[in-house]
Scaffold this motif. Structure first.
Motif, PDB file in Angstrom:
ATOM      1  N   GLN A 173       0.861  -1.176   0.000  1.00 51.35           N
ATOM      2  CA  GLN A 173       0.000   0.000   0.000  1.00 51.35           C
ATOM      3  C   GLN A 173       0.895   1.221   0.000  1.00 51.35           C
ATOM      4  N   VAL A 174       0.657   2.148  -0.940  1.00 50.24           N
ATOM      5  CA  VAL A 174       1.548   3.290  -1.107  1.00 50.24           C
ATOM      6  C   VAL A 174       0.756   4.589  -1.049  1.00 50.24           C
ATOM      7  N   GLY A 175       1.104   5.444  -0.123  1.00 46.81           N
ATOM      8  CA  GLY A 175       0.595   6.805  -0.099  1.00 46.81           C
ATOM      9  C   GLY A 175      -0.911   6.950  -0.049  1.00 46.81           C
ATOM     10  N   GLY A 176      -1.631   5.929   0.353  1.00 44.26           N
ATOM     11  CA  GLY A 176      -3.071   6.018   0.431  1.00 44.26           C
ATOM     12  C   GLY A 176      -3.764   5.931  -0.912  1.00 44.26           C
ATOM     13  N   ARG A 177      -3.015   5.776  -2.008  1.00 36.23           N
ATOM     14  CA  ARG A 177      -3.619   5.753  -3.338  1.00 36.23           C
ATOM     15  C   ARG A 177      -3.826   4.332  -3.837  1.00 36.23           C
ATOM     16  N   VAL A 178      -2.978   3.438  -3.454  1.00 37.92           N
ATOM     17  CA  VAL A 178      -3.047   2.061  -3.923  1.00 37.92           C
ATOM     18  C   VAL A 178      -3.124   1.153  -2.709  1.00 37.92           C
ATOM     19  N   ARG A 179      -4.230   0.390  -2.581  1.00 34.47           N
ATOM     20  CA  ARG A 179      -4.375  -0.447  -1.402  1.00 34.47           C
ATOM     21  C   ARG A 179      -3.521  -1.710  -1.543  1.00 34.47           C
ATOM     22  N   ALA A 180      -3.144  -2.235  -0.425  1.00 39.13           N
ATOM     23  CA  ALA A 180      -2.344  -3.453  -0.416  1.00 39.13           C
ATOM     24  C   ALA A 180      -3.142  -4.613  -0.988  1.00 39.13           C
ATOM     25  N   GLN A 181      -2.457  -5.501  -1.683  1.00 40.66           N
ATOM     26  CA  GLN A 181      -3.075  -6.730  -2.180  1.00 40.66           C
ATOM     27  C   GLN A 181      -2.354  -7.908  -1.554  1.00 40.66           C
ATOM     28  N   ALA A 182      -3.131  -8.917  -1.165  1.00 42.51           N
ATOM     29  CA  ALA A 182      -2.601  -9.966  -0.311  1.00 42.51           C
ATOM     30  C   ALA A 182      -1.677 -10.938  -1.023  1.00 42.51           C
ATOM     31  N   GLY A 183      -1.856 -11.157  -2.292  1.00 40.59           N
ATOM     32  CA  GLY A 183      -1.146 -12.224  -2.969  1.00 40.59           C
ATOM     33  C   GLY A 183      -2.127 -13.298  -3.389  1.00 40.59           C
ATOM     34  N   THR A 184      -1.624 -14.381  -3.937  1.00 41.86           N
ATOM     35  CA  THR A 184      -2.475 -15.405  -4.527  1.00 41.86           C
ATOM     36  C   THR A 184      -3.472 -15.976  -3.511  1.00 41.86           C
ATOM     37  N   LEU A 185      -4.753 -15.917  -3.854  1.00 42.52           N
ATOM     38  CA  LEU A 185      -5.810 -16.364  -2.959  1.00 42.52           C
ATOM     39  C   LEU A 185      -6.060 -17.866  -3.131  1.00 42.52           C
ATOM     40  N   PRO A 186      -6.577 -18.538  -2.091  1.00 45.13           N
ATOM     41  CA  PRO A 186      -6.751 -19.997  -2.166  1.00 45.13           C
ATOM     42  C   PRO A 186      -7.543 -20.460  -3.382  1.00 45.13           C
ATOM     43  N   TRP A 187      -8.641 -19.770  -3.696  1.00 44.97           N
ATOM     44  CA  TRP A 187      -9.483 -20.226  -4.804  1.00 44.97           C
ATOM     45  C   TRP A 187      -8.880 -19.918  -6.171  1.00 44.97           C
ATOM     46  N   GLU A 188      -7.770 -19.190  -6.222  1.00 48.78           N
ATOM     47  CA  GLU A 188      -7.083 -18.977  -7.494  1.00 48.78           C
ATOM     48  C   GLU A 188      -6.176 -20.152  -7.865  1.00 48.78           C
ATOM     49  N   VAL A 189      -5.710 -20.902  -6.864  1.00 49.28           N
ATOM     50  CA  VAL A 189      -4.684 -21.918  -7.141  1.00 49.28           C
ATOM     51  C   VAL A 189      -5.030 -23.316  -6.644  1.00 49.28           C
ATOM     52  N   SER A 190      -6.083 -23.460  -5.852  1.00 53.11           N
ATOM     53  CA  SER A 190      -6.368 -24.759  -5.235  1.00 53.11           C
ATOM     54  C   SER A 190      -7.832 -25.155  -5.435  1.00 53.11           C
TER      55      SER A 190
END
Length: 430
Positions: A173-190
């Motif tokens: 997350q940078v400067g309040g403009r771009v929210r953090a993203q967690a990374g690969t989610l369980p339902w994307e890969v499993s």
């Protein structure tokens, strides 16, 4: 000689100084049409600027892709797998089948995808790259949706075809403009199996499907405890909990966990934290209950940003540890022995440098959690839950430092109060 305690948990955080590169279209150039002398004499008739042809084409492609994303969303929510696959090239179908099945297991109730910026040419004629932002809800149709940004590639036409779908990756997350993203989610890969309760949804891979009934029952009990620790706003519509086998522990949400970690809560936006339990969670059922209470309190007490500083780690983890202990006497706290070792060792009495290093031993990490627990327990016993939760909101949510708000909330200067905490902790460990 004291023995190391069980592996501890940590809440996922994002490094702020890292710069994010967005896969968006560049600035839109503007071309001015030349005018003759006669035009110069009549300014009202001067030629209007025209848009760059590439930008016009990109916007038109974006509109056609949006229509395809809408068709796919309608199919997903209707349980129509064929319709969900229909917008994509066959080589993407296996990827989409897995995602469709996982989202159905998790009771998806809202799904929409929108271009995040304009598409850019992919190199081959008629192909375009596009960053797509999806918003989704599970179980509850009118939830505050979680966002997910993924990169895609399309072949244009009257109905564009999806020819590549990337998995999400972690972003800070940078400067309040771009929210953090967690990374690969369980339902994307499993492949997933899931069960839904009144307050929780629990998921795992089909190999561990038989653990879901017990996990759901224990998660529902932990949720009743966690609901009492809401700091700002309302409790989550559903706590989202995933049990990871050894393979999934290394893949889900980036898989970057310290050796001493046994579970974590990760911010996925929309007011939601996904909770992940490690492979060893079921080895000790009593400890599983402790871990569930701990992680669910992170999900209900942390804000929808990750701006807090390492110096308040003790407060975040101490509150969760207090929930995990669920009112047991201090003498029965499961991390007391390694806590005593750390306190009687080189601890300086301060709380703002307790966060354990990634390569810390399980014993060292457990001691840091234990000191944090005792500090928060002292504050709760002395000032009560309402004031402590107000302190958490001011420090963790509003990003005010303890010395600024201690007198406001507790009526005591922070220097004096931190000293009192240290005295209590030294007495408590014996």
């Amino acid at each position: 000689m004291p023995v190391a305690g069980p592996k501890r948990r940590r809440v996922w955080r994002w490094a702020l100084p890292v710069v994010v590169v967005l896969l968006l279209a560049g600035a839109v150039p503007v071309a001015l049409v030349a005018t003759g002398a006669a035009d110069a004499e009549t300014p009202a008739e001067a030629a209007a600027p025209t848009e760059n042809p590439t930008t016009v084409a990109a916007r038109q492609v974006s509109e056609r892709i949006t229509a395809q994303l809408d068709r796919q969303a309608t199919a997903l929510l209707a349980g129509d797998r064929a319709g969900f696959l229909a917008i994509a090239d066959r080589k993407v179908h296996s990827e989409l089948r897995r995602r469709f099945a996982g989202l159905q297991e998790l009771r998806v109730t809202r799904w929409e995808g929108r271009p995040n910026g304009l598409p850019t040419p992919a190199g081959s004629p008629g192909e375009w790259r596009l960053s797509v932002e999806f918003h989704y809800c599970f179980v509850v149709p009118d939830c505050r949706p979680s966002p997910l940004l993924v990169n895609t590639r399309w072949r244009d036409g009257a109905e564009p075809r999806l020819i590549e779908l990337a998995k999400s990756t972690a972003t800070p997350q940078v400067g309040g403009r771009v929210r953090a993203q967690a990374g690969t989610l369980p339902w994307e890969v499993s492949k997933l199996a899931a069960a839904v309760g009144k307050r929780t949804i629990v998921g795992t891979t089909p190999a561990y499907r038989d653990r879901l009934p017990e996990l759901l029952r224990r998660a529902e009990a932990a949720a009743r405890v966690a609901d009492e620790y809401v700091v700002d706003g309302a409790v989550p519509d559903r706590y989202r909990i995933f049990y990871a086998g050894p393979k999934e522990w290394q893949r889900w949400y980036g898989g970057d966990q310290p050796e001493w970690g046994a579970g974590y809560a990760v911010n996925v936006g929309g007011g939601h934290y996904d909770v992940v339990l490690g492979p060893d969670s079921f080895n000790n059922r009593a400890y599983l209950d402790v871990m569930l209470r701990h992680e669910l309190v992170h999900a209900v007490s942390l804000p929808d940003n990750s701006y807090w500083d390492d110096s308040v780690w003790w407060l975040i983890e101490g509150l969760a540890e207090h929930a995990g202990a669920d009112g047991v006497p201090v003498a029965r706290y499961d991390g007391l022995i390694p806590t005593r070792k750390l306190v009687k060792g080189d601890w300086n009495g301060k709380l703002d440098s307790l966060i354990p290093a990634e390569d810390a031993s399980a014993e060292e990490a457990t001691g840091s959690y234990g000191i944090s627990y005792l500090a928060v327990r002292y504050l709760l016993d002395r000032f009560g839950e309402r004031k402590v939760l107000a302190f958490v909101k001011a420090v963790v949510h509003d990003l005010r430092v303890p010395r600024q708000v201690s007198e406001e909330v507790f009526g005591k200067p922070w220097g004096k109060l931190q000293g009192d905490c240290a005295k209590y902790i030294r007495r408590a460990v014996g």
